[in-house]
Design a protein around this motif. Sequence first.
Motif, PDB file in Angstrom:
ATOM      1  N   CYS A 287       0.585  14.767   7.296  1.00 10.62           N
ATOM      2  CA  CYS A 287       1.158  13.539   7.992  1.00 10.62           C
ATOM      3  C   CYS A 287       1.085  13.980   9.082  1.00 10.62           C
ATOM      4  CB  CYS A 287       2.773  13.789   7.621  1.00 10.62           C
ATOM      5  SG  CYS A 287       2.822  12.691   6.096  1.00 10.62           S
ATOM      6  N   CYS A 306      -0.243  12.486   3.151  1.00 13.04           N
ATOM      7  CA  CYS A 306       0.359  11.483   4.141  1.00 13.04           C
ATOM      8  C   CYS A 306       0.515   9.550   3.403  1.00 13.04           C
ATOM      9  CB  CYS A 306      -0.023  11.432   5.729  1.00 13.04           C
ATOM     10  SG  CYS A 306       0.930   9.542   6.830  1.00 13.04           S
ATOM     11  N   ALA A 307       1.397   9.567   3.037  1.00 15.13           N
ATOM     12  CA  ALA A 307       1.353   8.174   2.659  1.00 15.13           C
ATOM     13  C   ALA A 307       1.199   7.020   3.177  1.00 15.13           C
ATOM     14  CB  ALA A 307       2.680   7.898   1.368  1.00 15.13           C
ATOM     15  N   GLY A 308       1.186   6.751   4.398  1.00 13.91           N
ATOM     16  CA  GLY A 308       1.116   5.537   5.739  1.00 13.91           C
ATOM     17  C   GLY A 308      -0.034   5.577   6.003  1.00 13.91           C
ATOM     18  N   TRP A 344       7.067  12.385   4.932  1.00  9.53           N
ATOM     19  CA  TRP A 344       7.203  11.065   4.899  1.00  9.53           C
ATOM     20  C   TRP A 344       8.995  10.821   5.486  1.00  9.53           C
ATOM     21  CZ3 TRP A 344       6.386   9.869  -0.962  1.00  9.53           C
ATOM     22  CH2 TRP A 344       5.012   9.655  -1.206  1.00  9.53           C
ATOM     23  N   CYS A 347       7.675  11.304   9.638  1.00 10.49           N
ATOM     24  CA  CYS A 347       6.023  10.579   9.691  1.00 10.49           C
ATOM     25  C   CYS A 347       6.459   8.839  10.050  1.00 10.49           C
ATOM     26  CB  CYS A 347       5.303  10.673   8.867  1.00 10.49           C
ATOM     27  SG  CYS A 347       3.650   9.793   9.125  1.00 10.49           S
ATOM     28  N   CYS A 350       4.438   6.439   7.503  1.00 11.87           N
ATOM     29  CA  CYS A 350       5.215   6.538   6.674  1.00 11.87           C
ATOM     30  C   CYS A 350       6.338   5.741   6.664  1.00 11.87           C
ATOM     31  CB  CYS A 350       5.575   7.973   6.376  1.00 11.87           C
ATOM     32  SG  CYS A 350       3.756   8.906   5.078  1.00 11.87           S
TER      33      CYS A 350
HETATM   34 ZN    ZN Z   1       2.832  10.522   6.717  1.00 10.46          ZN
END
Ligand code: ZN
Length: 570
Positions: A287, A306-308, A344, A347, A350
């Motif tokens: 992130c 990072c999930a975004g 997250w 971020c 995210c």
């Molecule tokens: Zn992220």
Amino acid sequence: MSKYLRLFALLVLVTAGVFAQEHPAIIPMPLNTKWGNGSFVITANTVIVADTADRPSVDFFNSYLQRFYGFHLRVQSASSARAIHFSTISASDGEPGEYSLHVSDDNITITAGSHEGNFYGMQTLIQLLPVAPFTASTNGLVIHPDAGGMTIPAVTIYDFPRFKYRGLHLDVGRHFFPVDFVKRYIDYMALHKLNYFHWHLTEDQGWRVEIKKYPRLTEIGAWRSGTIIGHHPGTGDDSTRHGGYYTQDQIREVVQYAADRYITIIPEIEMPGHAIAALASYPSLGCTGGPYSVPHNFGVHKEVFCAGNDSVFSFLQDVLDEVMPLFPSKYIHIGGDECPKDSWKACPKCQARMKTLGLRNEEELQSYFIARIEKYINSKGKQIIGWDEILEGGVAPNATIMSWRGEKGGVEAAKQHHNVIMTPGEYVYFDHSQTRNDDSLTIGGYLPLDKVYKYEPIPAGLNDEEAKYILGAQANLWSEYMSNPAKVEYMLFPRLSALSEVLWSPKGARDWKGFQHRMATQYKRYALWHANSYQIWFQPADAAVQQKLGQWQDYKFGLMMHWGTYSQWG
Ligand code: ZN
Ligand code: ACM
């Protein structure tokens, strides 16, 4: 009853007891065993009769004989008198893994409905071999066939496993273990009729699989410049570089080695947490963009994928594109445990993803992450397994759940009609100590042999229909405090033997007292294999067991730390 009758009854009991103890100790206990009269004697002239399709069984048997008894047997396809027959009659209606083993004065016959079943019959035959008296200086060549041969008692066994998933895990992330040891570990599984090896290949503290598209994963991510001393967070740092990784060729070699033992390897590529080694290699995957370094300490770290960021998913798909073809397994383990949501929450990418998708919290973002990866893996014809955290925020549609935080996740998943593999920490975490007085460093906890032996993989609270979703169970060896193979063996044995009976034998056959008697022989096998083990494993109430064990206490120090001298068996 007259005095004489009483005496006679007592004699019968005592004699029956003696005979019962003299039968070879088979672990895991087969479904049905009938000891007969007489015996078959294996000499150097005995032949094995087998088709080429049963070569994995024959080869394992012969290499076992060669390694531990100093000879092997001729193999032919033409039938012969006084032979060991390996035969497989493919039966679509049989139980998976079933076999029968018949020993008479004239022949030994293994008949199975599959080659896998044949292999299990051969493993039982191995346990009918006399276990040589062992001293540290005379391993191997102890019962030579020229010295009268090896006597195999007459018996008829019919057997098949209770559970179809009989697993063992090894964390090679916290500490790296060489290919030779991984193969030996797989042999230990085979000797206990286990069939799934969960290979935990990526961790915060080390990335262990070569990915050609991302060479920094193994140039950077496979190494750390030191390790904490003592328990987390450590009393100091050893400042010693530690690491290593498996090339793709080595992985293929190990996968084949396992397949020859009817063991499927399930690779684990951890996400979204436990990924700092990957972030240290490619900081844009995190992130904050880093910098990150491969940690020296253990525990749960806040830096995660990072999930975004879509490029994280492209990276993971590329990794999976290289990993999936290496492993024929239909399952790929994607981790999913212990992913703190701190980064997250802070971020922008995210948070923007959550807003766009209308996700209410970071748990739902984790579900999105896992479901997206699952969709990709399913599109390649494979299924995911994840730790029970993937139930939070909504479980991915086809996922199999590994229940590790107790049995709760397993119960919940089975009720939702998801397949489940039980690995509750309290019963099958073999990184926990086997004694309350362990002077070696372990992660903590206390998991003695009898607790493993008494573990029941079908949790209470499931009806018969739901119980069908419990595929089986698995023990986990997390290696924070196992820095060398001898320590892994010390944590593994004797608990692996108890686990094998939990997974293989009928529930009604579980008999702690009888198991303790058989363990006295099993310890001799560990010695024969030169396997390290936890020796003072319990205080048996039974004097006969104490006496037997006493004979084997002598070598408990002699075996430590000599793992480097063995060669693989295959
Ligand atoms: Zn992220
Ligand atoms: C686990 O033990 N963190 C799955």
